[in-house]
Design a protein around this motif. Structure first.
Motif, PDB file in Angstrom:
ATOM      1  N   VAL A 117     -19.129 -22.494  18.954  1.00 20.09           N
ATOM      2  CA  VAL A 117     -20.471 -22.035  18.900  1.00 20.09           C
ATOM      3  C   VAL A 117     -20.914 -22.552  17.479  1.00 20.09           C
ATOM      4  O   VAL A 117     -20.349 -23.005  16.534  1.00 20.09           O
ATOM      5  CB  VAL A 117     -20.632 -20.551  19.145  1.00 20.09           C
ATOM      6  CG1 VAL A 117     -20.161 -20.279  20.717  1.00 20.09           C
ATOM      7  CG2 VAL A 117     -19.778 -19.671  18.154  1.00 20.09           C
ATOM      8  N   PRO A 118     -22.426 -22.446  17.449  1.00 17.94           N
ATOM      9  CA  PRO A 118     -23.234 -22.872  16.259  1.00 17.94           C
ATOM     10  C   PRO A 118     -22.423 -21.791  14.885  1.00 17.94           C
ATOM     11  O   PRO A 118     -22.347 -20.734  15.492  1.00 17.94           O
ATOM     12  CB  PRO A 118     -24.498 -22.776  16.513  1.00 17.94           C
ATOM     13  CG  PRO A 118     -24.505 -23.082  17.937  1.00 17.94           C
ATOM     14  CD  PRO A 118     -23.520 -22.604  18.497  1.00 17.94           C
ATOM     15  N   ARG A 119     -22.780 -22.152  13.905  1.00 16.58           N
ATOM     16  CA  ARG A 119     -22.299 -21.514  12.820  1.00 16.58           C
ATOM     17  C   ARG A 119     -22.846 -20.025  12.651  1.00 16.58           C
ATOM     18  O   ARG A 119     -22.186 -19.227  12.337  1.00 16.58           O
ATOM     19  CB  ARG A 119     -22.733 -22.388  11.435  1.00 16.58           C
ATOM     20  CG  ARG A 119     -22.244 -21.614  10.042  1.00 16.58           C
ATOM     21  CD  ARG A 119     -22.810 -22.793   9.027  1.00 16.58           C
ATOM     22  NE  ARG A 119     -22.181 -22.298   7.820  1.00 16.58           N
ATOM     23  CZ  ARG A 119     -22.952 -21.394   6.819  1.00 16.58           C
ATOM     24  NH1 ARG A 119     -24.089 -21.302   7.124  1.00 16.58           N
ATOM     25  NH2 ARG A 119     -22.408 -21.305   5.602  1.00 16.58           N
ATOM     26  N   ALA A 120     -24.349 -19.944  13.048  1.00 16.67           N
ATOM     27  CA  ALA A 120     -24.878 -18.601  12.855  1.00 16.67           C
ATOM     28  C   ALA A 120     -24.374 -17.681  13.894  1.00 16.67           C
ATOM     29  O   ALA A 120     -24.138 -16.413  13.133  1.00 16.67           O
ATOM     30  CB  ALA A 120     -26.437 -18.632  13.051  1.00 16.67           C
ATOM     31  N   ILE A 121     -23.902 -18.154  15.059  1.00 14.75           N
ATOM     32  CA  ILE A 121     -23.035 -17.204  16.029  1.00 14.75           C
ATOM     33  C   ILE A 121     -21.802 -16.827  15.462  1.00 14.75           C
ATOM     34  O   ILE A 121     -21.228 -15.694  15.638  1.00 14.75           O
ATOM     35  CB  ILE A 121     -23.477 -17.694  17.318  1.00 14.75           C
ATOM     36  CG1 ILE A 121     -24.731 -17.986  17.647  1.00 14.75           C
ATOM     37  CG2 ILE A 121     -22.419 -16.930  18.313  1.00 14.75           C
ATOM     38  CD1 ILE A 121     -24.944 -18.823  18.901  1.00 14.75           C
ATOM     39  N   ALA A 122     -21.109 -18.013  14.958  1.00 17.89           N
ATOM     40  CA  ALA A 122     -19.694 -17.826  14.642  1.00 17.89           C
ATOM     41  C   ALA A 122     -19.379 -16.663  13.731  1.00 17.89           C
ATOM     42  O   ALA A 122     -18.567 -16.046  13.522  1.00 17.89           O
ATOM     43  CB  ALA A 122     -18.922 -19.073  14.337  1.00 17.89           C
ATOM     44  N   ILE A 123     -20.533 -16.790  12.808  1.00 21.14           N
ATOM     45  CA  ILE A 123     -20.382 -15.945  11.660  1.00 21.14           C
ATOM     46  C   ILE A 123     -20.283 -14.327  12.062  1.00 21.14           C
ATOM     47  O   ILE A 123     -19.587 -13.434  11.520  1.00 21.14           O
ATOM     48  CB  ILE A 123     -21.437 -16.118  10.440  1.00 21.14           C
ATOM     49  CG1 ILE A 123     -21.564 -17.416  10.052  1.00 21.14           C
ATOM     50  CG2 ILE A 123     -21.894 -15.056   9.498  1.00 21.14           C
ATOM     51  CD1 ILE A 123     -22.614 -17.971   8.999  1.00 21.14           C
ATOM     52  N   GLU A 124     -21.253 -14.273  13.221  1.00 26.80           N
ATOM     53  CA  GLU A 124     -21.295 -12.891  13.618  1.00 26.80           C
ATOM     54  C   GLU A 124     -20.128 -12.505  14.008  1.00 26.80           C
ATOM     55  O   GLU A 124     -19.490 -11.101  14.054  1.00 26.80           O
ATOM     56  CB  GLU A 124     -22.538 -12.704  14.366  1.00 26.80           C
ATOM     57  CG  GLU A 124     -23.746 -12.921  14.001  1.00 26.80           C
ATOM     58  CD  GLU A 124     -24.133 -12.097  12.908  1.00 26.80           C
ATOM     59  OE1 GLU A 124     -23.932 -10.852  12.869  1.00 26.80           O
ATOM     60  OE2 GLU A 124     -24.569 -12.707  11.752  1.00 26.80           O
ATOM     61  N   THR A 125     -19.321 -13.482  14.873  1.00 27.35           N
ATOM     62  CA  THR A 125     -17.947 -13.087  15.614  1.00 27.35           C
ATOM     63  C   THR A 125     -16.963 -12.952  14.484  1.00 27.35           C
ATOM     64  O   THR A 125     -16.249 -11.970  14.665  1.00 27.35           O
ATOM     65  CB  THR A 125     -17.521 -14.279  16.386  1.00 27.35           C
ATOM     66  OG1 THR A 125     -18.796 -14.587  17.424  1.00 27.35           O
ATOM     67  CG2 THR A 125     -16.368 -14.062  17.024  1.00 27.35           C
ATOM     68  N   ILE A 126     -17.020 -13.603  13.416  1.00 28.01           N
ATOM     69  CA  ILE A 126     -15.999 -13.597  12.454  1.00 28.01           C
ATOM     70  C   ILE A 126     -16.071 -12.063  11.747  1.00 28.01           C
ATOM     71  O   ILE A 126     -15.175 -11.442  11.574  1.00 28.01           O
ATOM     72  CB  ILE A 126     -16.219 -14.493  11.317  1.00 28.01           C
ATOM     73  CG1 ILE A 126     -15.985 -15.835  12.004  1.00 28.01           C
ATOM     74  CG2 ILE A 126     -15.547 -14.372  10.097  1.00 28.01           C
ATOM     75  CD1 ILE A 126     -16.029 -17.114  11.024  1.00 28.01           C
ATOM     76  N   MET A 127     -17.417 -11.468  11.710  1.00 32.98           N
ATOM     77  CA  MET A 127     -17.387 -10.394  10.949  1.00 32.98           C
ATOM     78  C   MET A 127     -16.913  -9.382  11.890  1.00 32.98           C
ATOM     79  O   MET A 127     -16.262  -8.118  11.341  1.00 32.98           O
ATOM     80  CB  MET A 127     -18.865 -10.061  10.871  1.00 32.98           C
ATOM     81  CG  MET A 127     -19.796 -10.836   9.600  1.00 32.98           C
ATOM     82  SD  MET A 127     -21.405 -10.477   9.253  1.00 32.98           S
ATOM     83  CE  MET A 127     -21.433  -8.977   8.868  1.00 32.98           C
ATOM     84  N   ARG A 128     -17.120  -9.410  13.060  1.00 36.46           N
ATOM     85  CA  ARG A 128     -16.838  -8.492  14.234  1.00 36.46           C
ATOM     86  C   ARG A 128     -15.323  -8.462  14.153  1.00 36.46           C
ATOM     87  O   ARG A 128     -14.513  -7.354  14.228  1.00 36.46           O
ATOM     88  CB  ARG A 128     -17.379  -8.696  15.517  1.00 36.46           C
ATOM     89  CG  ARG A 128     -16.988  -7.767  16.606  1.00 36.46           C
ATOM     90  CD  ARG A 128     -17.683  -7.837  17.784  1.00 36.46           C
ATOM     91  NE  ARG A 128     -17.369  -6.676  18.929  1.00 36.46           N
ATOM     92  CZ  ARG A 128     -17.912  -6.548  20.081  1.00 36.46           C
ATOM     93  NH1 ARG A 128     -19.025  -7.361  20.291  1.00 36.46           N
ATOM     94  NH2 ARG A 128     -17.544  -5.597  20.773  1.00 36.46           N
ATOM     95  N   SER A 182     -19.129  -9.438   4.326  1.00 34.65           N
ATOM     96  CA  SER A 182     -20.473  -9.590   4.365  1.00 34.65           C
ATOM     97  C   SER A 182     -20.666 -10.853   5.268  1.00 34.65           C
ATOM     98  O   SER A 182     -19.871 -11.757   5.448  1.00 34.65           O
ATOM     99  CB  SER A 182     -21.035  -9.873   2.991  1.00 34.65           C
ATOM    100  OG  SER A 182     -20.629 -11.054   2.084  1.00 34.65           O
ATOM    101  N   ARG A 183     -22.026 -11.160   5.551  1.00 33.97           N
ATOM    102  CA  ARG A 183     -22.383 -12.339   6.137  1.00 33.97           C
ATOM    103  C   ARG A 183     -21.990 -13.603   5.090  1.00 33.97           C
ATOM    104  O   ARG A 183     -21.553 -14.788   5.515  1.00 33.97           O
ATOM    105  CB  ARG A 183     -23.858 -12.447   6.698  1.00 33.97           C
ATOM    106  CG  ARG A 183     -23.762 -11.535   7.876  1.00 33.97           C
ATOM    107  CD  ARG A 183     -25.191 -11.694   8.454  1.00 33.97           C
ATOM    108  NE  ARG A 183     -25.359 -10.977   9.653  1.00 33.97           N
ATOM    109  CZ  ARG A 183     -25.615  -9.588   9.889  1.00 33.97           C
ATOM    110  NH1 ARG A 183     -25.964  -8.876   8.796  1.00 33.97           N
ATOM    111  NH2 ARG A 183     -25.669  -8.887  10.926  1.00 33.97           N
ATOM    112  N   GLY A 184     -22.182 -13.340   4.009  1.00 27.92           N
ATOM    113  CA  GLY A 184     -21.855 -14.536   2.911  1.00 27.92           C
ATOM    114  C   GLY A 184     -20.416 -14.758   2.804  1.00 27.92           C
ATOM    115  O   GLY A 184     -20.110 -15.875   2.913  1.00 27.92           O
ATOM    116  N   ASP A 185     -19.788 -13.502   2.821  1.00 28.76           N
ATOM    117  CA  ASP A 185     -18.015 -14.156   2.943  1.00 28.76           C
ATOM    118  C   ASP A 185     -17.714 -14.772   4.220  1.00 28.76           C
ATOM    119  O   ASP A 185     -16.929 -15.651   4.059  1.00 28.76           O
ATOM    120  CB  ASP A 185     -17.648 -12.663   2.898  1.00 28.76           C
ATOM    121  CG  ASP A 185     -17.655 -12.044   1.799  1.00 28.76           C
ATOM    122  OD1 ASP A 185     -17.699 -12.647   0.585  1.00 28.76           O
ATOM    123  OD2 ASP A 185     -17.523 -10.731   1.636  1.00 28.76           O
ATOM    124  N   ALA A 186     -18.290 -14.277   5.373  1.00 38.21           N
ATOM    125  CA  ALA A 186     -18.030 -14.743   6.566  1.00 38.21           C
ATOM    126  C   ALA A 186     -18.588 -16.287   6.624  1.00 38.21           C
ATOM    127  O   ALA A 186     -17.602 -17.072   7.355  1.00 38.21           O
ATOM    128  CB  ALA A 186     -18.542 -14.172   7.921  1.00 38.21           C
TER     129      ALA A 186
END
Length: 302
Positions: free
Chosen positions: A229-240, A250-254
């Motif tokens: 998926v696009p980066r913005a969505i993957a960042i949320e999945t990584i955080m979860r 944090s989102r920056g870390d992800a």
């Protein structure tokens, strides 16, 4: 409600729309200014004249960031009051000028889409769980002041609103000095960004359901994430995923972890080790990136 023009306008509009017997108001006294108690009495007296039920809530503000601590204590107290009163909705009087200030402040901090979506039209309050609605985000402060003035009410003026030791007060003064910047169009942009953020949240939830699977191996519990998926969505999945494994990121870390993984490098964040790879999905006939998340092994003692 503070007794300022914004909250008084919300009171008058709610009373007009719903009737006095279906509206209740609360004033939070943070104990930070000596005038606060008298202002709460002013609001209580006004509500009495309008036939609206009123209650003053006294809270203790913790140390550290005073504004953030006061905001947290205020919302928690309002949530508890809402539940005890069995109210149908909790409303606050944030308006277009507040939204414009917030968006400019967050632009200056380099915020991503979640931050740039500004003051949400509705949100869940941490520590309470209920929903807070902000129905005045398309109204300007000037429009709200006119409503209060037309009702013959002299509102309270909080001197901290012009105290330029706070970033918001400096941004407020800057906006007031610009004849080419208008709060409503800026607030409209924040509303569009809120729509974009809600879309990202929706797709991130879908990504979690469809592309993340448990992956228990010799290292113990973990997850496999088919990153497609696009980066913005993957960042949320990584955080979860990190949260599910007991860590925080944090989102920056992800985002930094995403960039490393996309390039084929391992990443470590929130006590979780992530190893990138690929996997052939025979049923679909495609090869996909798969990132394996597991708790970091304990460091060897020296």
């Amino acid at each position: 409600m503070s007794g300022g023009p914004d909250s008084l306008a919300l009171l008058l509009l709610a009373r007009e729309a719903c009737g006095a017997d279906r509206v209740a108001a609360a004033t939070v006294d943070h104990g930070l200014r000596p005038e606060a108690a008298a202002e709460a009495v002013f609001v209580a007296d006004l509500c009495g004249r309008l036939g609206v039920e009123h209650q003053t809530l006294t809270v203790d503000v913790g140390e550290g960031n005073v504004q953030a601590s006061a905001r947290g204590a205020r919302y928690l107290a309002l949530g508890q009051w809402h539940d005890e009163a069995r109210a149908g909705a909790l409303l606050t009087a944030h308006h277009a000028d507040d939204q414009a200030e917030t968006l400019l402040m967050r632009l200056n901090r380099g915020s991503g889409v979640p931050g740039l979506s500004g003051i949400r039209s509705s949100t869940e309050i941490p520590g309470w769980g209920g929903t807070l609605a902000r129905p005045l985000l398309r109204w300007t402060k000037l429009e709200l002041e006119r409503i209060v003035g037309d009702a013959g009410i002299e509102p309270v003026r909080d001197p901290s609103n012009s105290d330029e030791t706070f970033d918001r007060a400096r941004v407020r003064r800057f906006l007031s000095e610009q004849d080419w910047l208008e709060s409503q169009p800026i607030a409209a942009s924040a509303e569009y960004l809120e729509d974009a953020w809600r879309a990202i949240e929706w797709f991130a939830a879908e990504d979690w359901e469809t592309h993340v699977v448990p992956d228990s191996d010799e290292q113990g519990r973990g997850f496999r994430y088919y990153a497609n998926v696009p980066r913005a969505i993957a960042i949320e999945t990584i955080m979860r995923i990190i949260a599910e494994l007991g860590g925080t990121a944090s989102r920056g870390d992800a985002a930094r972890a995403f960039d490393r993984l996309w390039q084929g490098d391992n990443a470590s964040l929130g006590g979780v080790l992530v190893i990138p790879g690929t996997e052939r999905i025979e049923r679909a006939g495609v090869t996909m990136r798969v990132w394996r998340f597991s708790p970091e092994p304990p460091r060897a003692s020296s």
